[in-house]
Write a protein that holds these residues in place. Structure first.
Motif, PDB file in Angstrom:
ATOM      1  N   ASP A 189      23.383  32.735  -2.498  1.00 50.12           N
ATOM      2  CA  ASP A 189      23.507  31.840  -3.646  1.00 50.12           C
ATOM      3  C   ASP A 189      22.750  32.381  -4.861  1.00 50.12           C
ATOM      4  O   ASP A 189      23.201  32.242  -6.001  1.00 50.12           O
ATOM      5  N   ARG A 190      21.607  33.002  -4.624  1.00 52.19           N
ATOM      6  CA  ARG A 190      20.824  33.565  -5.730  1.00 52.19           C
ATOM      7  C   ARG A 190      21.567  34.734  -6.385  1.00 52.19           C
ATOM      8  O   ARG A 190      21.630  34.843  -7.613  1.00 52.19           O
ATOM      9  N   TYR A 191      22.117  35.616  -5.552  1.00 48.73           N
ATOM     10  CA  TYR A 191      22.868  36.743  -6.108  1.00 48.73           C
ATOM     11  C   TYR A 191      24.105  36.255  -6.868  1.00 48.73           C
ATOM     12  O   TYR A 191      24.460  36.812  -7.922  1.00 48.73           O
ATOM     13  N   LEU A 192      24.758  35.244  -6.351  1.00 47.89           N
ATOM     14  CA  LEU A 192      25.924  34.694  -7.047  1.00 47.89           C
ATOM     15  C   LEU A 192      25.539  34.131  -8.408  1.00 47.89           C
ATOM     16  O   LEU A 192      26.242  34.349  -9.402  1.00 47.89           O
ATOM     17  N   GLU A 211      18.322  24.982 -16.846  1.00 48.71           N
ATOM     18  CA  GLU A 211      19.012  24.009 -15.987  1.00 48.71           C
ATOM     19  C   GLU A 211      20.491  23.882 -16.333  1.00 48.71           C
ATOM     20  O   GLU A 211      21.341  23.779 -15.447  1.00 48.71           O
ATOM     21  N   ALA A 212      20.803  23.904 -17.626  1.00 48.81           N
ATOM     22  CA  ALA A 212      22.207  23.764 -18.036  1.00 48.81           C
ATOM     23  C   ALA A 212      23.030  24.967 -17.584  1.00 48.81           C
ATOM     24  O   ALA A 212      24.182  24.820 -17.148  1.00 48.81           O
ATOM     25  N   GLN A 213      22.452  26.160 -17.685  1.00 49.85           N
ATOM     26  CA  GLN A 213      23.169  27.364 -17.243  1.00 49.85           C
ATOM     27  C   GLN A 213      23.413  27.338 -15.739  1.00 49.85           C
ATOM     28  O   GLN A 213      24.469  27.759 -15.266  1.00 49.85           O
ATOM     29  N   VAL A 267      26.993  27.630 -13.465  1.00 51.59           N
ATOM     30  CA  VAL A 267      27.336  28.592 -12.409  1.00 51.59           C
ATOM     31  C   VAL A 267      27.505  27.915 -11.049  1.00 51.59           C
ATOM     32  O   VAL A 267      28.215  28.436 -10.190  1.00 51.59           O
ATOM     33  N   PHE A 268      26.858  26.762 -10.845  1.00 51.81           N
ATOM     34  CA  PHE A 268      27.104  25.963  -9.637  1.00 51.81           C
ATOM     35  C   PHE A 268      28.187  24.932  -9.974  1.00 51.81           C
ATOM     36  O   PHE A 268      27.991  23.733  -9.845  1.00 51.81           O
ATOM     37  N   ASP A 269      29.355  25.433 -10.379  1.00 58.45           N
ATOM     38  CA  ASP A 269      30.403  24.525 -10.845  1.00 58.45           C
ATOM     39  C   ASP A 269      31.000  23.684  -9.724  1.00 58.45           C
ATOM     40  O   ASP A 269      31.606  22.639  -9.983  1.00 58.45           O
ATOM     41  N   ASP A 270      30.837  24.116  -8.462  1.00 54.79           N
ATOM     42  CA  ASP A 270      31.312  23.288  -7.361  1.00 54.79           C
ATOM     43  C   ASP A 270      30.509  21.988  -7.277  1.00 54.79           C
ATOM     44  O   ASP A 270      31.024  20.952  -6.828  1.00 54.79           O
ATOM     45  N   ILE A 271      29.262  22.022  -7.741  1.00 55.10           N
ATOM     46  CA  ILE A 271      28.411  20.822  -7.760  1.00 55.10           C
ATOM     47  C   ILE A 271      28.608  20.043  -9.053  1.00 55.10           C
ATOM     48  O   ILE A 271      28.798  18.826  -9.036  1.00 55.10           O
ATOM     49  N   LEU A 331      23.499  23.016  -1.482  1.00 62.34           N
ATOM     50  CA  LEU A 331      22.806  22.041  -2.319  1.00 62.34           C
ATOM     51  C   LEU A 331      21.308  22.331  -2.373  1.00 62.34           C
ATOM     52  O   LEU A 331      20.671  22.181  -3.423  1.00 62.34           O
ATOM     53  N   LEU A 332      20.741  22.796  -1.267  1.00 62.10           N
ATOM     54  CA  LEU A 332      19.325  23.176  -1.263  1.00 62.10           C
ATOM     55  C   LEU A 332      19.069  24.341  -2.219  1.00 62.10           C
ATOM     56  O   LEU A 332      18.060  24.364  -2.926  1.00 62.10           O
ATOM     57  N   SER A 333      19.969  25.317  -2.233  1.00 58.44           N
ATOM     58  CA  SER A 333      19.833  26.442  -3.161  1.00 58.44           C
ATOM     59  C   SER A 333      19.844  25.960  -4.600  1.00 58.44           C
ATOM     60  O   SER A 333      19.042  26.407  -5.430  1.00 58.44           O
TER      61      SER A 333
END
Length: 358
Positions: free
Chosen positions: A138-141, A274-276, A280-284, A315-317
């Motif tokens: 998740d971090r690399y993504l 936080e906004a960025q 990138v976590f657009d699934d959330i 979600l934890l990531s």
């Protein structure tokens, strides 16, 4: 501007129309030549002109200008190279073409560090054995998506599993809701080039990212058809490869693509607010509007639409990266106040514990 530019040769090492447009912002001399940075050493660079490599130094004016911006030349950059007869075969990197994109992380002290520039695709390499870690993925993504770079998850050492890595690939797809291409392979086999062929077209630039020993250098050697990178065997007992790569370097693949091998990143911190991270976590973020409460944090609130649809590990990531982003945005005084608050809470908890013990 440059007297002559061999666009055909330079396109083979990644020159794009967007970069050509950026070239017109440079102040150059007519005899300067456009070259690409393929390796950065302490006081020297390696540059490629589309036909051959050259050794270079950074022009003092350019070095100072980049230092004032908190930057330096990195692998993947394009520069105006200038010959200097007094240096023999060594030339000067006199000006940098503004990069189309670059991968940036924060180091252990919180400072921004540019890793590579002008990349089309990031191959996120993760072993199928004990290196398999979805939270680290998740971090690399997040790192590559923040740069606008397309990710591909590469599960290396698939031959270690009876199913050829199919179960690991399915776990990644479930974790990411099928949003990213996933390829399981054995980096030592020539078939790896065929499996990755959709991203290896001539003129494309790829970067390999992953932990130490994941198999990045082995895959580089397979894709280039050369033993360009030193590799180590797998350690007995834990299936980890041995760390061998110490510098970033760019190589030509047999298909015509350029591939950048990188050392494993320790303590990867993402450079984002936080906004960025929401972007990138657009699934959330796409599910968040369906939560019952507008300010839902997706933790323990009733009616949360995210917790029921997004895997718990994903979600934890997200939560951990959001907390890190909040800390990066804090002032020194804010951090001091937070530390004092946590110390006070610790003292209170200890006092309560002592009181319960009588």
């Amino acid at each position: 501007m440059f007297d002559t530019i061999d666009f055909q040769a330079l396109r083979r090492i990644g020159l794009s129309q967007a970069l050509v447009a950026q070239m017109f912002n440079l102040q150059t001399e007519p005899a300067d030549r456009l070259m690409r940075v393929t390796e950065v050493q302490r006081d020297r660079l390696r540059l490629h002109d589309g036909e051959a490599e050259h050794v270079a130094q950074v022009w003092p004016t350019l070095r100072i200008a980049l230092q004032m911006q908190g930057e330096s030349l990195v692998v993947g950059d394009w520069v105006a190279a200038r010959r200097d007869d007094s240096l023999g075969d060594v030339c000067w990197a006199a000006a940098r073409v503004p990069p189309v994109n670059h991968l940036v992380r924060r180091d252990s002290s919180g400072l921004r560090q540019v890793l590579v520039s002008n990349v089309d695709t990031a191959l996120l390499v993760m072993g199928c054995g004990q290196d398999f870690n979805l939270r680290r993925l998740d971090r690399y993504l997040a790192l590559v998506r923040l740069a606008g770079v397309a990710p591909v998850v590469v599960l290396s050492k698939a031959d270690l599993l009876m199913d050829g890595g199919a179960s690991r690939a399915e776990a990644v797809r479930r974790h990411l809701s099928g949003q990213v291409d996933v390829v399981a392979l054995n980096g030592q086999e020539a078939a790896s080039a065929q499996a990755l062929s959709p991203w290896l077209a001539e003129g494309q630039t790829l970067v390999l990212l992953g932990s130490s020993g994941a198999g990045k250098s082995t895959l580089t050697n397979t894709l280039t058809g050369l033993a360009a990178q030193a590799t180590g065997g797998v350690r007995g007992g834990d299936e980890h490869g041995r760390h061998t790569t110490t510098t970033r370097s760019m190589h030509r693949c047999a298909s015509g693509a350029c591939i950048i091998d990188t050392p494993g990143l320790r303590g990867l911190q993402v450079d984002a607010d936080e906004a960025q991270l929401d972007a990138v976590f657009d699934d959330i973020s796409s599910l968040a509007p369906m939560c019952r409460f507008r300010d839902c944090h997706h933790e323990d609130e009733p009616g949360c639409a995210v917790r029921s649809r997004v895997p718990a590990g994903r979600l934890l990531s997200y939560h951990k990266l959001q907390r890190e982003a909040q800390r990066h945005e804090m002032t020194v005084l804010d951090r001091q106040r937070q530390a004092a608050e946590w110390k006070a809470r610790g003292r209170f908890a200890k006092a309560v514990s002592r009181a319960k013990r009588g």
